[in-house]
Design a protein around this motif. Structure first.
Motif, PDB file in Angstrom:
ATOM      1  N   ILE A 132      75.085  48.367  40.970  1.00 27.76           N
ATOM      2  CA  ILE A 132      75.186  47.807  39.616  1.00 27.76           C
ATOM      3  C   ILE A 132      74.102  48.472  38.775  1.00 27.76           C
ATOM      4  CG2 ILE A 132      75.200  45.727  38.205  1.00 27.76           C
ATOM      5  CD1 ILE A 132      75.864  44.096  40.664  1.00 27.76           C
ATOM      6  N   LEU A 133      74.524  49.126  37.709  1.00 28.61           N
ATOM      7  CA  LEU A 133      73.556  49.826  36.851  1.00 28.61           C
ATOM      8  C   LEU A 133      73.419  49.084  35.525  1.00 28.61           C
ATOM      9  CD1 LEU A 133      74.756  53.500  37.386  1.00 28.61           C
ATOM     10  CD2 LEU A 133      72.831  52.358  38.496  1.00 28.61           C
ATOM     11  N   TRP A 134      72.196  48.925  35.074  1.00 26.96           N
ATOM     12  CA  TRP A 134      71.917  48.328  33.772  1.00 26.96           C
ATOM     13  C   TRP A 134      71.364  49.443  32.888  1.00 26.96           C
ATOM     14  CZ3 TRP A 134      72.409  43.409  31.615  1.00 26.96           C
ATOM     15  CH2 TRP A 134      71.780  43.237  30.382  1.00 26.96           C
ATOM     16  N   GLN A 135      72.117  49.834  31.903  1.00 29.40           N
ATOM     17  CA  GLN A 135      71.770  50.969  31.042  1.00 29.40           C
ATOM     18  C   GLN A 135      71.274  52.153  31.878  1.00 29.40           C
ATOM     19  OE1 GLN A 135      69.163  48.896  28.297  1.00 29.40           O
ATOM     20  NE2 GLN A 135      70.823  48.672  26.822  1.00 29.40           N
ATOM     21  N   GLY A 136      71.995  52.417  32.953  1.00 32.22           N
ATOM     22  CA  GLY A 136      71.679  53.572  33.794  1.00 32.22           C
ATOM     23  C   GLY A 136      70.675  53.301  34.903  1.00 32.22           C
ATOM     24  N   GLN A 137      70.000  52.141  34.855  1.00 37.08           N
ATOM     25  CA  GLN A 137      69.007  51.834  35.892  1.00 37.08           C
ATOM     26  C   GLN A 137      69.613  50.899  36.931  1.00 37.08           C
ATOM     27  OE1 GLN A 137      65.662  50.023  34.038  1.00 37.08           O
ATOM     28  NE2 GLN A 137      64.668  51.952  33.596  1.00 37.08           N
ATOM     29  N   LYS A 138      69.140  51.057  38.168  1.00 36.29           N
ATOM     30  CA  LYS A 138      69.654  50.192  39.232  1.00 36.29           C
ATOM     31  C   LYS A 138      69.155  48.764  39.028  1.00 36.29           C
ATOM     32  CE  LYS A 138      70.502  53.080  43.207  1.00 36.29           C
ATOM     33  NZ  LYS A 138      70.102  53.407  44.564  1.00 36.29           N
ATOM     34  N   LEU A 139      70.080  47.811  39.006  1.00 42.53           N
ATOM     35  CA  LEU A 139      69.715  46.418  38.789  1.00 42.53           C
ATOM     36  C   LEU A 139      68.934  45.868  39.982  1.00 42.53           C
ATOM     37  CD1 LEU A 139      70.299  44.405  36.503  1.00 42.53           C
ATOM     38  CD2 LEU A 139      72.198  43.548  37.840  1.00 42.53           C
ATOM     39  N   SER A 140      69.229  46.404  41.179  1.00 44.87           N
ATOM     40  CA  SER A 140      68.592  45.873  42.391  1.00 44.87           C
ATOM     41  C   SER A 140      67.097  46.171  42.443  1.00 44.87           C
ATOM     42  CB  SER A 140      69.283  46.434  43.623  1.00 44.87           C
ATOM     43  OG  SER A 140      69.285  47.845  43.561  1.00 44.87           O
ATOM     44  N   SER A 141      66.643  47.149  41.619  1.00 49.64           N
ATOM     45  CA  SER A 141      65.221  47.487  41.664  1.00 49.64           C
ATOM     46  C   SER A 141      64.390  46.533  40.804  1.00 49.64           C
ATOM     47  CB  SER A 141      65.015  48.934  41.193  1.00 49.64           C
ATOM     48  OG  SER A 141      65.425  49.034  39.842  1.00 49.64           O
ATOM     49  N   TRP A 142      65.062  45.650  40.068  1.00 46.86           N
ATOM     50  CA  TRP A 142      64.330  44.748  39.170  1.00 46.86           C
ATOM     51  C   TRP A 142      63.858  43.495  39.890  1.00 46.86           C
ATOM     52  CZ3 TRP A 142      67.605  44.415  34.096  1.00 46.86           C
ATOM     53  CH2 TRP A 142      67.598  45.668  33.486  1.00 46.86           C
ATOM     54  N   SER A 143      62.805  42.910  39.325  1.00 49.49           N
ATOM     55  CA  SER A 143      62.372  41.618  39.854  1.00 49.49           C
ATOM     56  C   SER A 143      63.381  40.565  39.414  1.00 49.49           C
ATOM     57  CB  SER A 143      60.983  41.269  39.324  1.00 49.49           C
ATOM     58  OG  SER A 143      61.078  40.919  37.962  1.00 49.49           O
ATOM     59  N   LEU A 144      63.398  39.445  40.148  1.00 52.83           N
ATOM     60  CA  LEU A 144      64.346  38.363  39.830  1.00 52.83           C
ATOM     61  C   LEU A 144      64.138  37.869  38.399  1.00 52.83           C
ATOM     62  CD1 LEU A 144      64.130  36.265  43.121  1.00 52.83           C
ATOM     63  CD2 LEU A 144      65.989  37.748  42.390  1.00 52.83           C
ATOM     64  N   GLU A 145      62.881  37.829  37.996  1.00 56.60           N
ATOM     65  CA  GLU A 145      62.545  37.293  36.672  1.00 56.60           C
ATOM     66  C   GLU A 145      63.064  38.211  35.561  1.00 56.60           C
ATOM     67  OE1 GLU A 145      58.326  36.645  35.597  1.00 56.60           O
ATOM     68  OE2 GLU A 145      58.883  34.582  36.105  1.00 56.60           O
ATOM     69  N   THR A 146      62.850  39.515  35.739  1.00 57.96           N
ATOM     70  CA  THR A 146      63.303  40.468  34.719  1.00 57.96           C
ATOM     71  C   THR A 146      64.816  40.377  34.564  1.00 57.96           C
ATOM     72  OG1 THR A 146      61.603  41.902  35.589  1.00 57.96           O
ATOM     73  CG2 THR A 146      63.085  42.877  33.994  1.00 57.96           C
ATOM     74  N   ARG A 147      65.471  40.289  35.722  1.00 56.07           N
ATOM     75  CA  ARG A 147      66.927  40.184  35.724  1.00 56.07           C
ATOM     76  C   ARG A 147      67.369  38.922  34.981  1.00 56.07           C
ATOM     77  NH1 ARG A 147      70.582  41.549  40.750  1.00 56.07           N
ATOM     78  NH2 ARG A 147      72.534  40.637  40.124  1.00 56.07           N
ATOM     79  N   ALA A 148      66.661  37.813  35.249  1.00 59.42           N
ATOM     80  CA  ALA A 148      67.031  36.533  34.626  1.00 59.42           C
ATOM     81  C   ALA A 148      66.793  36.564  33.110  1.00 59.42           C
ATOM     82  CB  ALA A 148      66.244  35.398  35.260  1.00 59.42           C
ATOM     83  N   ARG A 149      65.851  37.391  32.654  1.00 60.15           N
ATOM     84  CA  ARG A 149      65.634  37.500  31.202  1.00 60.15           C
ATOM     85  C   ARG A 149      66.773  38.250  30.524  1.00 60.15           C
ATOM     86  NH1 ARG A 149      59.234  38.879  30.362  1.00 60.15           N
ATOM     87  NH2 ARG A 149      58.458  36.970  31.323  1.00 60.15           N
ATOM     88  N   LYS A 150      67.379  39.184  31.274  1.00 66.82           N
ATOM     89  CA  LYS A 150      68.438  40.014  30.680  1.00 66.82           C
ATOM     90  C   LYS A 150      69.810  39.362  30.800  1.00 66.82           C
ATOM     91  CE  LYS A 150      65.949  43.975  30.284  1.00 66.82           C
ATOM     92  NZ  LYS A 150      65.684  44.645  29.017  1.00 66.82           N
ATOM     93  N   ILE A 151      70.011  38.653  31.935  1.00 68.19           N
ATOM     94  CA  ILE A 151      71.349  38.118  32.218  1.00 68.19           C
ATOM     95  C   ILE A 151      71.307  36.597  32.282  1.00 68.19           C
ATOM     96  CG2 ILE A 151      73.276  38.137  33.852  1.00 68.19           C
ATOM     97  CD1 ILE A 151      72.305  40.866  34.821  1.00 68.19           C
ATOM     98  N   GLY A 152      72.067  35.963  31.421  1.00 68.92           N
ATOM     99  CA  GLY A 152      72.153  34.497  31.437  1.00 68.92           C
ATOM    100  C   GLY A 152      73.469  34.067  32.041  1.00 68.92           C
ATOM    101  N   TYR A 153      73.435  32.994  32.812  1.00 72.68           N
ATOM    102  CA  TYR A 153      74.640  32.614  33.559  1.00 72.68           C
ATOM    103  C   TYR A 153      74.964  31.139  33.356  1.00 72.68           C
ATOM    104  CZ  TYR A 153      77.656  31.776  37.641  1.00 72.68           C
ATOM    105  OH  TYR A 153      78.684  31.421  38.471  1.00 72.68           O
ATOM    106  N   LEU A 154      76.188  30.895  32.931  1.00 66.93           N
ATOM    107  CA  LEU A 154      76.682  29.527  32.787  1.00 66.93           C
ATOM    108  C   LEU A 154      77.734  29.291  33.867  1.00 66.93           C
ATOM    109  CD1 LEU A 154      76.877  26.929  31.053  1.00 66.93           C
ATOM    110  CD2 LEU A 154      78.687  28.043  29.783  1.00 66.93           C
ATOM    111  N   PRO A 155      77.379  28.561  34.943  1.00 66.34           N
ATOM    112  CA  PRO A 155      78.343  28.363  36.021  1.00 66.34           C
ATOM    113  C   PRO A 155      79.486  27.438  35.600  1.00 66.34           C
ATOM    114  CG  PRO A 155      76.152  27.577  36.655  1.00 66.34           C
ATOM    115  CD  PRO A 155      76.123  27.870  35.198  1.00 66.34           C
ATOM    116  N   GLN A 156      80.502  27.428  36.433  1.00 62.31           N
ATOM    117  CA  GLN A 156      81.701  26.652  36.127  1.00 62.31           C
ATOM    118  C   GLN A 156      81.402  25.157  36.108  1.00 62.31           C
ATOM    119  OE1 GLN A 156      84.773  27.835  38.773  1.00 62.31           O
ATOM    120  NE2 GLN A 156      86.316  26.581  37.829  1.00 62.31           N
ATOM    121  N   ARG A 157      80.689  24.709  37.157  1.00 58.72           N
ATOM    122  CA  ARG A 157      80.356  23.282  37.218  1.00 58.72           C
ATOM    123  C   ARG A 157      78.861  23.135  37.108  1.00 58.72           C
ATOM    124  NH1 ARG A 157      84.921  23.231  40.259  1.00 58.72           N
ATOM    125  NH2 ARG A 157      83.902  24.344  41.943  1.00 58.72           N
ATOM    126  N   CYS A 158      78.450  22.199  36.287  1.00 60.09           N
ATOM    127  CA  CYS A 158      77.031  21.999  36.095  1.00 60.09           C
ATOM    128  C   CYS A 158      76.750  20.507  36.107  1.00 60.09           C
ATOM    129  CB  CYS A 158      76.606  22.606  34.760  1.00 60.09           C
ATOM    130  SG  CYS A 158      75.061  23.474  34.860  1.00 60.09           S
TER     131      CYS A 158
END
Lengths: 248, 325
Positions: free
Chosen positions: A55-81
């Protein structure tokens, strides 16, 4: 450059060899029958589940990011909350600020106003109706100002007015550098509101492109096993199910 | 707002506790004498009896309250009890081994506590191995399984009691008390409280994030699995040491967080410090009540907290039941 790009992504038997990209400013609808892999794909992008592939984010590997950085870029609304505790609406929305390590009041209020929940900030979230809660969960994601917003059936428990409102909101959100990937079941709404559609079937992409390219009788017959009548030229698009398709 | 109030109340309770006892003693003179190393009756009473008892009651209460708040937050269950980690039963088994087999003779009065700590540690390790990397809810099942195992072993030990005195001693010890313990017990308990507390406090964000479930917490960039294990480790350390030092003092970890929740807007991350303080106050007050009861056969602290806690627990279950009807 694509905001996010999936190359040969797989997740056990639920997703197989997916290639998908999202461009900045795009609202992409994820459609497909139950069990097609819509939620799995969103889970994978949100980091909730780990799959294989790249998975690439603007050309960079997403897996190389810290969990926090990833969470700042990607917001997730699950089906059931559901909130385990009777948190106030304000506290639920401020959860969206966790990756940023602040409880920025201005951003919390702005997210509440966008979803029309600003009058209930001090109410306990479990006192609200299902549809009202759904808007609070969305406000929580908006408060984090993610560049990519993933929403799993956000319209499921909303009445017609708020379905329209939330779609308009997601439409506005997908601008500039931001993009939205949203799963939904209503194909006519998907056709009317999304820039592109991704039709999933048994963990694979059956069709990807503009609503006109994806919502074709043969695709829908193969995936949903139904015969449909389509008119995508009118606004809003019309789609009627005629009945189950005949086995060849 | 509630935190300064609890700090104040905790201080007042601790101070009041020094005044409660079977004999009339000049509290401040006694304390000063004890600190300056002067020999006097009041120095002896303060330094050897009331001060250790008060400090132990406060620390045991803080440990139980804090671990309860942390576990309830982690498991997202207001009915979760710190004993769920299996650490309490493990500690009891360890202490039983001391009473029956006389292990750690060189440790003297601290031997049951040391063995209890060891037992708690082993039980916790087994529980974590059994729970594996599965979901947090498995922790309840694994804790229950290990508690059952250690409970069975404890029953076997009781069954083969070498003599009635050993059995009586163990049973009284299991009932829970902070009496007849010295400052050396505090030396065991205090580091555990600090370390366990630290482990839990570093995971405050996780507790908050988990309010909306594990999926949301993960998507918020929180490491649910590692953080969850750290919280369980911290809680087990707190509970194990408390039980090792003071026996089983029930319901504090269960009830205290529940009573405080409405005052802090139900936020699990803001519940930790108030629960520790309120736990300390509650156990210290209960111990004062034990001392104020008419002389004779002393009511054990653990029995009192259970007698007070059980009806509250029943009320809590009743309320929760209505919520889900």
């Amino acid at each position: 450059m694509a905001l996010i790009e999936l190359k040969n992504v797989a997740l056990d038997r639920r997703l197989q060899a997916l290639d998908l990209d999202l461009q900045p400013g795009e609202l992409v609808g994820l459609i497909g029958p139950n069990g097609a892999g819509k939620s799995s794909l969103l889970n994978l992008l949100a980091g909730v589940e780990q799959g294989s592939g790249e998975i690439l984010w603007q050309g960079q590997k997403l897996s190389s990011w810290s969990l926090e950085t990833r969470a700042r870029k990607i917001g997730y609304l699950p089906q059931r909350c559901q909130s385990a505790w009777a948190l106030s609406v304000r506290d639920v929305i401020s959860l969206g600020r966790l990756p940023w390590g602040d409880e920025n009041l201005e951003k919390i209020l702005c997210a509440a106003q966008q979803t029309g929940v600003e009058d209930w900030l001090d109410l306990a979230v479990d006192q609200l109706s299902g549809g009202e809660q759904a808007r609070v969960w969305l406000a929580r994601v908006l408060a984090g100002e993610p560049q990519l917003l993933l929403a799993d059936e956000p319209l499921a428990s909303l009445d017609l007015f708020y379905q329209y409102q939330i779609l308009a909101l997601l439409r506005r959100y997908a601008q500039g550098e931001r993009a939205v990937l949203v799963s939904m079941h209503d194909l006519a709404i998907a056709a009317a509101s999304c820039d592109r559609l991704c039709l999933l079937h048994q963990g694979q992409i059956q069709a990807l492109g503009s609503p006109q390219q994806v919502l074709q009788k043969e695709h829908l017959r193969a995936v949903y096993q139904v015969e449909v009548e389509l008119d995508l030229e009118v606004h809003p698009p019309r789609l009627a199910v005629l009945g189950p398709s005949q086995c060849p | 707002m509630i935190l300064p109030l609890l700090v104040f109340l905790c201080g007042v309770t601790g101070l009041l506790s020094l005044f409660v006892g079977s004999s009339e003693v000049a509290v401040f003179t006694g304390l000063t004498d004890w600190l300056l190393g002067r020999d006097s009756v009041s120095a002896l009473v303060m330094g050897e009896i009331r001060l250790p008892r008060t400090l132990l009651a406060l620390t045991v209460g803080a440990a139980l309250g804090l671990s309860g708040a942390a576990l309830q937050g982690l498991l997202r269950n207001p009915l979760a009890d710190p004993g769920l980690t299996g650490a309490s039963q493990g500690a009891a088994l360890g202490a039983a081994a001391v009473f029956y087999f006389g292990i750690f003779p060189q440790a003297g009065a601290v031997a049951p506590a040391l063995a209890g700590l060891l037992g708690a540690g082993l039980a916790m390790l087994l529980m974590l191995l059994l729970a594996g990397s599965a979901r947090q809810s498995m922790v309840i099942m694994a804790g229950l399984a290990i508690s059952t195992l250690t409970g069975a072993l404890l029953a076997a030990v009781l069954n083969f009691a070498p003599n009635p005195y050993a059995m009586q001693e163990l049973v009284f010890w299991l009932l829970g008390s902070v009496a007849e313990r010295g400052l050396e017990h505090l030396q065991l308990l205090l580091p555990a409280l600090l370390l366990g507390g630290l482990l839990i406090f570093t995971q405050r964000k996780l507790l908050y994030g988990l309010s909306l479930g594990e999926q949301v917490a993960t998507s918020l960039g929180l490491s649910v699995q590692t953080g969850g294990r750290l919280i369980i480790l911290g809680a087990a350390l707190l509970v194990g040491t408390s039980v090792a030092v003071a026996g089983a003092i029930g319901f504090v970890g269960l009830i205290v967080p529940h009573l405080l929740r409405p005052f802090i807007g139900n936020r699990p991350d803001r519940l930790l410090a108030p629960s520790a303080l309120a736990g300390a106050i509650l156990v210290c007050l209960a111990d004062m009540l034990v001392r104020l009861l008419p002389p004779g056969q002393e009511l054990k602290l653990g029995v009192l907290t259970s007698l007070i806690g059980a009806p509250l627990f029943i009320a809590l279950v009743w309320k929760e039941r209505k919520r889900w009807l």
